[in-house]
Design a protein around this motif. Structure first.
Motif, PDB file in Angstrom:
ATOM      1  N   VAL A  13     115.120  98.720  12.029  1.00  0.00           N
ATOM      2  CA  VAL A  13     114.449  99.791  11.288  1.00  0.00           C
ATOM      3  C   VAL A  13     115.088  99.980   9.914  1.00  0.00           C
ATOM      4  N   SER A  14     116.402  99.881   9.851  1.00  0.00           N
ATOM      5  CA  SER A  14     117.102 100.015   8.567  1.00  0.00           C
ATOM      6  C   SER A  14     116.713  98.889   7.617  1.00  0.00           C
ATOM      7  N   LEU A  15     116.594  97.681   8.139  1.00  0.00           N
ATOM      8  CA  LEU A  15     116.202  96.537   7.310  1.00  0.00           C
ATOM      9  C   LEU A  15     114.746  96.641   6.877  1.00  0.00           C
ATOM     10  N   GLN A  16     113.895  97.227   7.713  1.00  0.00           N
ATOM     11  CA  GLN A  16     112.523  97.506   7.282  1.00  0.00           C
ATOM     12  C   GLN A  16     112.531  98.445   6.077  1.00  0.00           C
ATOM     13  N   GLY A  17     113.354  99.476   6.161  1.00  0.00           N
ATOM     14  CA  GLY A  17     113.469 100.413   5.053  1.00  0.00           C
ATOM     15  C   GLY A  17     114.046  99.765   3.808  1.00  0.00           C
ATOM     16  N   TYR A  60     118.837  87.956   7.892  1.00  0.00           N
ATOM     17  CA  TYR A  60     118.324  86.638   7.493  1.00  0.00           C
ATOM     18  C   TYR A  60     116.920  86.403   8.040  1.00  0.00           C
ATOM     19  N   MET A  61     116.704  86.753   9.299  1.00  0.00           N
ATOM     20  CA  MET A  61     115.385  86.516   9.905  1.00  0.00           C
ATOM     21  C   MET A  61     114.299  87.385   9.276  1.00  0.00           C
ATOM     22  N   MET A  62     114.629  88.625   8.944  1.00  0.00           N
ATOM     23  CA  MET A  62     113.617  89.539   8.406  1.00  0.00           C
ATOM     24  C   MET A  62     113.383  89.338   6.917  1.00  0.00           C
TER      25      MET A  62
END
Length: 243
Positions: free
Chosen positions: A26-30, A92-94
């Protein structure tokens, strides 16, 4: 009520790694959303800056509360190499997976991810309160502050994460424009510090899940703005009349 509270107390502890993984996602989405149009240029030309910024967001609670408690700032990153490795792999994946497949898949799973994230906030708030009480003993103000920072560290660290990418945006400091999440974390921390009951914790869990999931169903979860607009002229004066 005690059994229900015990369930919510224990769930994030028993499945801590799973909850942390969801938090990272969720943090990486943000973080991707915050990059906006700069996503391609930053991730392709400055991958180190992108990684540093992303790790700051993922481990923000620990990074920010450590110096407030007189502890090493980087302990949140280096004390648990496994979690740092998981966060890096997810970054890396996101950010770099072909055709954005992983990122797009994570966006399709928003409801369960956000519900778990909603369960994660109370755990972080409670952790912050316990940590503050250990360091500052009987200081309720310190407990509320540390719990708020621990709960929404990713929002509070945003201007510094942007700075790590070469972009300085002081207008996003939470002291200037507090986010809804910070307001909820502050309110819940305040309630639990003064009413540390099982029923309070269950209430906080319900509030924070609703805060996170409600907007996905177009349900407004902002009771603060109307109250602020009503009270501000009485407390701080009517700016329009003064001018």
């Amino acid at each position: 009520m005690e059994e229900v509270a015990d369930f919510f107390y224990d769930l994030p502890k028993d499945y801590g790694l799973a909850f942390d993984t969801v938090h990272y996602i969720v943090s990486l989405q943000g973080e991707r959303a915050d990059l906006g149009d700069d996503f391609d240029s930053v991730t392709k030309l400055n991958p180190l800056a992108s990684w540093v910024s992303s790790m700051m967001v993922c481990f923000a609670g620990g990074i920010l509360t450590a110096p407030l408690c007189g502890e090493p700032m980087l302990s949140a990153l280096v004390d648990d190499p496994m979690r740092l490795l998981i966060a890096t792999a997810l970054w890396y994946m996101m950010f770099y997976f072909p055709k954005d497949m992983i990122y797009k898949a994570s966006k399709q799973a928003k409801i369960p991810l956000y519900a778990i994230k909603g369960l994660y906030y109370p755990k972080k708030i409670l952790s912050g309160i316990k940590h503050a009480k250990h360091i500052f003993k009987q200081n309720p103000l310190a407990a509320v502050v540390i719990a708020t920072v621990k709960g929404n560290g990713s929002g509070l660290i945003k201007p510094f994460a942007r700075l790590a990418r070469g972009k300085w945006s002081p207008d996003v400091f939470e002291s200037i424009k507090p986010s809804l999440t910070t307001k909820y974390c502050f309110l819940c921390a305040l309630i639990y510090v003064y009413f540390p009951w099982d029923s309070t914790y269950v209430l906080i869990v319900g509030i924070l899940i609703a805060m996170k999931v409600g907007p996905l169903f177009n349900v407004s979860m902002d009771p603060f703005t109307i109250t602020e607009h009503k009270l501000a002229p009485f407390v701080f004066g009517d700016k329009g009349k003064q001018e």
